[in-house]
Design an enzyme around this catalytic site. Structure first.
Site: not given
Length: 160
Positions: A24-25, A83, A86, A93, A95, A97, A124, A131
């Site tokens: 993803y990154e 660190e 994910y 979506g 909840g 995370g 991102n 956040y």
């Protein structure tokens, strides 16, 4: 939906999710950690890495958070450094995370720690929005520095 501490039998799944995060990154080539390394960091004689996993309704591990302790010399207490957090795309979506991050915040509060902090890539936008919605604020005016690879080796050997 639930969150629990990572267990030894979770290591292969967490490692797979770490590789998903690296993809993803756009940094797959940098993700070299092995299952043995992750297991040793989490469950070795003196663990310095800690983790939680998020479970979907069917009990599948759908996300993870890996963290370690840091210390605030200004506050005189530890904090948690996140660190990696994910959640697999198919479970975003839901909840999970938010619950991972909330669990870490609860860990800080329960232990009397001063802060929970992490880094996020500038591009991102979905994570930054997530956040901010949790009440986190960017540390404007601070820049992350890193010594790694040859530069780390050279500097360590430089005994001027």
């Amino acid at each position: 939906m639930s969150v629990r501490r990572v267990r030894p039998d979770d290591v292969p799944t967490v490692l797979r999710l770490v590789r998903e995060l690296a993809a993803y990154e756009e940094s797959e080539h940098e993700a070299r950690m092995t299952a043995d390394q992750l297991h040793a960091a989490l469950f070795g004689e003196s663990p310095a890495l800690f983790g939680h996993v998020a479970l979907a309704g069917d009990g599948e591990i759908a996300g993870f958070a890996l963290w370690f302790l840091n210390f605030s010399t200004w506050r005189g207490t530890h904090g948690l450094y996140l660190e990696d957090l994910y959640v697999s795309p198919s479970h975003r979506g839901t909840g999970l995370g938010r619950e991972l991050l909330r669990t870490l915040a609860d860990e800080c509060v329960a232990r009397g720690f001063a802060r929970l902090e992490w880094s996020v890539l500038d591009w991102n936008a979905p994570s930054i929005e997530f956040y901010r919605a949790a009440g986190a604020v960017p540390m404007d005016g601070w820049t992350v520095f890193r010594l790694t690879g040859d530069a780390l080796t050279r500097f360590a050997a430089d005994r001027r």
